[in-house]
Scaffold this motif. Structure first.
Motif, PDB file in Angstrom:
ATOM      1  N   THR A   1       0.812  -1.221   0.000  1.00 34.35           N
ATOM      2  CA  THR A   1       0.000   0.000   0.000  1.00 34.35           C
ATOM      3  C   THR A   1       0.846   1.272   0.000  1.00 34.35           C
ATOM      4  OG1 THR A   1      -0.108   0.116   2.425  1.00 34.35           O
ATOM      5  CG2 THR A   1      -1.758  -1.254   1.299  1.00 34.35           C
ATOM      6  N   GLY A   2       2.115   1.164   0.331  1.00 31.24           N
ATOM      7  CA  GLY A   2       2.984   2.335   0.388  1.00 31.24           C
ATOM      8  C   GLY A   2       3.059   2.978   1.751  1.00 31.24           C
ATOM      9  N   GLU A   3       2.325   2.451   2.712  1.00 27.60           N
ATOM     10  CA  GLU A   3       2.313   3.034   4.057  1.00 27.60           C
ATOM     11  C   GLU A   3       3.698   2.957   4.708  1.00 27.60           C
ATOM     12  OE1 GLU A   3       0.144   2.341   8.421  1.00 27.60           O
ATOM     13  OE2 GLU A   3      -0.499   1.205   6.645  1.00 27.60           O
ATOM     14  N   GLY A   4       4.193   4.064   5.211  1.00 29.31           N
ATOM     15  CA  GLY A   4       5.459   4.118   5.932  1.00 29.31           C
ATOM     16  C   GLY A   4       6.710   4.160   5.066  1.00 29.31           C
ATOM     17  N   LEU A   5       6.569   4.033   3.753  1.00 30.24           N
ATOM     18  CA  LEU A   5       7.753   3.964   2.890  1.00 30.24           C
ATOM     19  C   LEU A   5       8.479   5.308   2.802  1.00 30.24           C
ATOM     20  CD1 LEU A   5       6.658   1.669  -0.092  1.00 30.24           C
ATOM     21  CD2 LEU A   5       7.978   1.087   1.951  1.00 30.24           C
ATOM     22  N   GLN A   6       7.739   6.396   2.749  1.00 29.63           N
ATOM     23  CA  GLN A   6       8.392   7.705   2.611  1.00 29.63           C
ATOM     24  C   GLN A   6       9.274   8.003   3.822  1.00 29.63           C
ATOM     25  OE1 GLN A   6       5.832  11.178   2.366  1.00 29.63           O
ATOM     26  NE2 GLN A   6       7.312  12.243   1.069  1.00 29.63           N
ATOM     27  N   ALA A   7       8.779   7.730   5.010  1.00 24.48           N
ATOM     28  CA  ALA A   7       9.582   7.968   6.213  1.00 24.48           C
ATOM     29  C   ALA A   7      10.830   7.093   6.213  1.00 24.48           C
ATOM     30  CB  ALA A   7       8.745   7.698   7.458  1.00 24.48           C
ATOM     31  N   LEU A   8      10.688   5.849   5.754  1.00 25.55           N
ATOM     32  CA  LEU A   8      11.838   4.939   5.692  1.00 25.55           C
ATOM     33  C   LEU A   8      12.897   5.456   4.726  1.00 25.55           C
ATOM     34  CD1 LEU A   8      13.303   2.216   6.157  1.00 25.55           C
ATOM     35  CD2 LEU A   8      11.854   1.246   4.339  1.00 25.55           C
ATOM     36  N   ILE A   9      12.472   5.894   3.551  1.00 28.78           N
ATOM     37  CA  ILE A   9      13.421   6.338   2.528  1.00 28.78           C
ATOM     38  C   ILE A   9      14.168   7.584   2.996  1.00 28.78           C
ATOM     39  CG2 ILE A   9      13.612   7.265   0.198  1.00 28.78           C
ATOM     40  CD1 ILE A   9      13.155   4.196   0.506  1.00 28.78           C
ATOM     41  N   TYR A  10      13.462   8.524   3.599  1.00 26.25           N
ATOM     42  CA  TYR A  10      14.142   9.746   4.051  1.00 26.25           C
ATOM     43  C   TYR A  10      15.095   9.457   5.207  1.00 26.25           C
ATOM     44  CZ  TYR A  10      11.810  13.062   1.024  1.00 26.25           C
ATOM     45  OH  TYR A  10      11.401  13.778  -0.087  1.00 26.25           O
ATOM     46  N   ARG A  11      14.760   8.478   6.040  1.00 23.62           N
ATOM     47  CA  ARG A  11      15.673   8.119   7.126  1.00 23.62           C
ATOM     48  C   ARG A  11      16.932   7.465   6.557  1.00 23.62           C
ATOM     49  NH1 ARG A  11      18.511   9.449  11.144  1.00 23.62           N
ATOM     50  NH2 ARG A  11      19.014   7.770  12.614  1.00 23.62           N
ATOM     51  N   ILE A  12      16.801   6.641   5.531  1.00 24.89           N
ATOM     52  CA  ILE A  12      17.973   6.034   4.882  1.00 24.89           C
ATOM     53  C   ILE A  12      18.879   7.121   4.319  1.00 24.89           C
ATOM     54  CG2 ILE A  12      18.741   4.611   2.941  1.00 24.89           C
ATOM     55  CD1 ILE A  12      16.175   2.951   3.313  1.00 24.89           C
ATOM     56  N   ALA A  13      18.272   8.079   3.602  1.00 27.29           N
ATOM     57  CA  ALA A  13      19.056   9.168   3.014  1.00 27.29           C
ATOM     58  C   ALA A  13      19.744   9.992   4.091  1.00 27.29           C
ATOM     59  CB  ALA A  13      18.154  10.055   2.158  1.00 27.29           C
ATOM     60  N   GLN A  14      19.139  10.103   5.253  1.00 26.74           N
ATOM     61  CA  GLN A  14      19.725  10.868   6.354  1.00 26.74           C
ATOM     62  C   GLN A  14      20.920  10.126   6.963  1.00 26.74           C
ATOM     63  OE1 GLN A  14      17.118  11.415   9.755  1.00 26.74           O
ATOM     64  NE2 GLN A  14      17.980  13.438  10.165  1.00 26.74           N
ATOM     65  N   ARG A  15      20.864   8.814   7.022  1.00 20.54           N
ATOM     66  CA  ARG A  15      21.922   8.036   7.667  1.00 20.54           C
ATOM     67  C   ARG A  15      23.127   7.762   6.763  1.00 20.54           C
ATOM     68  NH1 ARG A  15      20.415   2.971  11.313  1.00 20.54           N
ATOM     69  NH2 ARG A  15      22.684   3.205  11.556  1.00 20.54           N
ATOM     70  N   LEU A  16      22.897   7.609   5.477  1.00 18.56           N
ATOM     71  CA  LEU A  16      23.974   7.175   4.576  1.00 18.56           C
ATOM     72  C   LEU A  16      25.219   8.071   4.609  1.00 18.56           C
ATOM     73  CD1 LEU A  16      22.167   5.807   1.384  1.00 18.56           C
ATOM     74  CD2 LEU A  16      23.536   4.533   3.035  1.00 18.56           C
ATOM     75  N   PRO A  17      25.088   9.410   4.619  1.00 14.55           N
ATOM     76  CA  PRO A  17      26.314  10.228   4.609  1.00 14.55           C
ATOM     77  C   PRO A  17      27.234   9.968   5.799  1.00 14.55           C
ATOM     78  CG  PRO A  17      24.402  11.565   4.051  1.00 14.55           C
ATOM     79  CD  PRO A  17      23.885  10.248   4.527  1.00 14.55           C
ATOM     80  N   ASP A  18      26.703   9.460   6.900  1.00 13.20           N
ATOM     81  CA  ASP A  18      27.514   9.222   8.096  1.00 13.20           C
ATOM     82  C   ASP A  18      28.082   7.810   8.154  1.00 13.20           C
ATOM     83  OD1 ASP A  18      26.900  11.799   8.993  1.00 13.20           O
ATOM     84  OD2 ASP A  18      25.028  11.106   9.929  1.00 13.20           O
ATOM     85  N   ILE A  19      27.763   6.967   7.159  1.00 12.97           N
ATOM     86  CA  ILE A  19      28.239   5.576   7.165  1.00 12.97           C
ATOM     87  C   ILE A  19      29.380   5.450   6.155  1.00 12.97           C
ATOM     88  CG2 ILE A  19      27.625   3.159   6.823  1.00 12.97           C
ATOM     89  CD1 ILE A  19      24.748   3.911   7.406  1.00 12.97           C
ATOM     90  N   PRO A  20      30.589   5.096   6.575  1.00  8.56           N
ATOM     91  CA  PRO A  20      31.708   4.987   5.630  1.00  8.56           C
ATOM     92  C   PRO A  20      31.529   3.815   4.676  1.00  8.56           C
ATOM     93  CG  PRO A  20      32.347   4.149   7.784  1.00  8.56           C
ATOM     94  CD  PRO A  20      30.988   4.748   7.949  1.00  8.56           C
TER      95      PRO A  20
END
Length: 422
Positions: free
Chosen positions: A313-332
């Motif tokens: 249904t797409g429920e919760g996917l937008q929050a998940l994607i933005y959290r991934i984008a937020q974390r990636l720059p800090d992961i070597p």
């Protein structure tokens, strides 16, 4: 078709032979030697290409050889070097020497070039052998043989985020909803038999690459269910999304699924178990998911992130994607490593220059150095043969044969060439 493994034979081009020639000019009596050198053989070179995604080309052609160098000519003219053979491979390809298992190269960048089979040097012409004691040498060299190997190629996908989990938990549906990837989706196990890559683009211009790794099962670290073929693609991901069927629709306990997959990652590679993980509780739209979701929240470690979503249904996917984008720059970016079952210990040992074996009255001499001298000697020229004999004496071959009990008339074979002992 997706192919992530291949085995091929590569050989560098042989060097061209040096020439035996002398100057023939009017009014120049007894002109000196003028034989030119042979050209160098062409290399076999791997080139990283980010536009390629599989090793399928190497399924239909398995043998690759560099061009041979041209022979030297008179008037000190050197032969033309052979052309290199450029083989384009996907970025993420690991090149392994098949016989030893040694990693030759790890191609991680577009345009990266790795010589995997060097061409042989050209043989020297007789002009190179002139000396104060020999003004008119008649000897020259054959070209040096090119390097040759059987190579194994293994492709490990380069993705920022990897989706792992049991079959049919909704990984393919999830990647199809957040990217332009179009994987096969159906309600049965192992729908995905090959990894899928998708680029996830956000409204603010950010983007990252997500890989849908085919479903793992218990025992994957031992190769069960094509486990090794699938697990290798997780080695290069910076962030792992562990997707669970939180509804238990497959009659499996999602908490036990979580434990099993985490253990499989740890057994395959301890470094993978330390990789950052976001737990994705999928299928929350199915009745019965609420109870399992509460149980999962109770067992997660402090600070471990979990998102409840419905890929359907797409429920919760937008929050998940933005959290991934937020974390990636800090992961070597993880260090590239090849994991083996046992620690490899390398000992520095001097390589034997040659070895002698005997069968009846036949002596066989083997060794990389001495075999190269045989292939580079022009045996139809007396002066070249005399030089080869001096090389054998200098290497200690004569003394070693005498110690081995060689007698008059016995034959000696080196690199397919047979000699009679006198």
């Amino acid at each position: 078709m997706f192919y992530d493994q291949a085995k091929i034979y590569v050989k560098g081009g042989d060097g061209g032979a040096g020439a035996v020639a002398f100057r023939r000019e009017k009014y120049v009596p007894e002109g000196g030697p003028s034989g030119g050198d042979g050209g160098r053989g062409g290399d076999v070179v791997f080139v990283g290409d980010e536009g390629m995604s599989t090793l399928v080309d190497f399924r239909y052609k398995r043998h690759y050889k560099g061009e041979r160098g041209e022979h030297g000519q008179a008037k000190n003219m050197s032969g033309k070097s052979g052309s290199d053979v450029l083989l384009r491979v996907p970025v993420g390809t690991v090149v392994i020497e098949d016989e030893t298992g040694d990693v030759i190269a790890d191609i991680t960048e577009h345009g990266q070039r790795i010589v995997v089979a060097a061409g042989g040097r050209g043989g020297r012409g007789n002009a190179r052998f002139m000396s104060n004691t020999n003004k008119a040498p008649t000897l020259a060299e054959n070209g040096e043989p090119g390097e040759e190997h059987w190579m194994r190629l293994e492709l490990k996908l380069l993705a920022d985020v990897g989706l792992v989990g049991f079959p049919n938990v909704g990984k393919s549906t999830l990647i199809s909803r957040v990217s332009a990837a179009n994987p096969k989706i159906a309600d049965y196990h192992f729908t995905t038999l090959v990894p899928n890559l998708g680029v996830v683009e956000l409204d603010d211009g950010q983007s990252f690459v997500m890989a849908d790794i085919p479903g793992l099962i218990e025992g994957a670290h031992t190769g069960a269910g094509l486990g090794h073929e699938f697990l290798r693609h997780t080695e290069r991901t910076r962030l792992i999304l562990h997707v669970l069927d939180i509804s238990g629709s497959e009659e499996r306990d999602p908490l036990e699924d979580f434990r099993v997959i985490q253990e499989e990652l740890r057994l395959y590679s301890p470094a993978l178990a330390e990789r950052p993980v976001i737990v994705v509780a999928n299928k929350i739209d199915i009745p019965g998911a609420e109870e399992n979701l509460r149980r999962l929240q109770d067992v997660l470690e402090e600070g471990q992130e979990m998102f409840a979503v419905s890929a359907a249904t797409g429920e919760g996917l937008q929050a998940l994607i933005y959290r991934i984008a937020q974390r990636l720059p800090d992961i070597p970016v993880p260090e590239i490593a090849v994991y083996a079952a046992d620690h490899r210990v390398t000992k520095a040992q001097p390589e034997k220059r040659f070895e002698i074996s005997k069968t009846d009255n036949q002596y066989t001499i083997s060794g990389k150095e001495i075999e190269k001298h045989v292939r580079m000697t022009l045996f139809d020229r007396e002066e070249s043969v005399y030089r080869f004999q001096n090389i054998l004496k200098a290497m200690g071959v004569d003394d070693a044969l005498r110690e081995a009990g060689i007698k008059e008339g016995d034959s000696v074979e080196i690199a397919g060439v047979t000699f009679e002992w006198e």
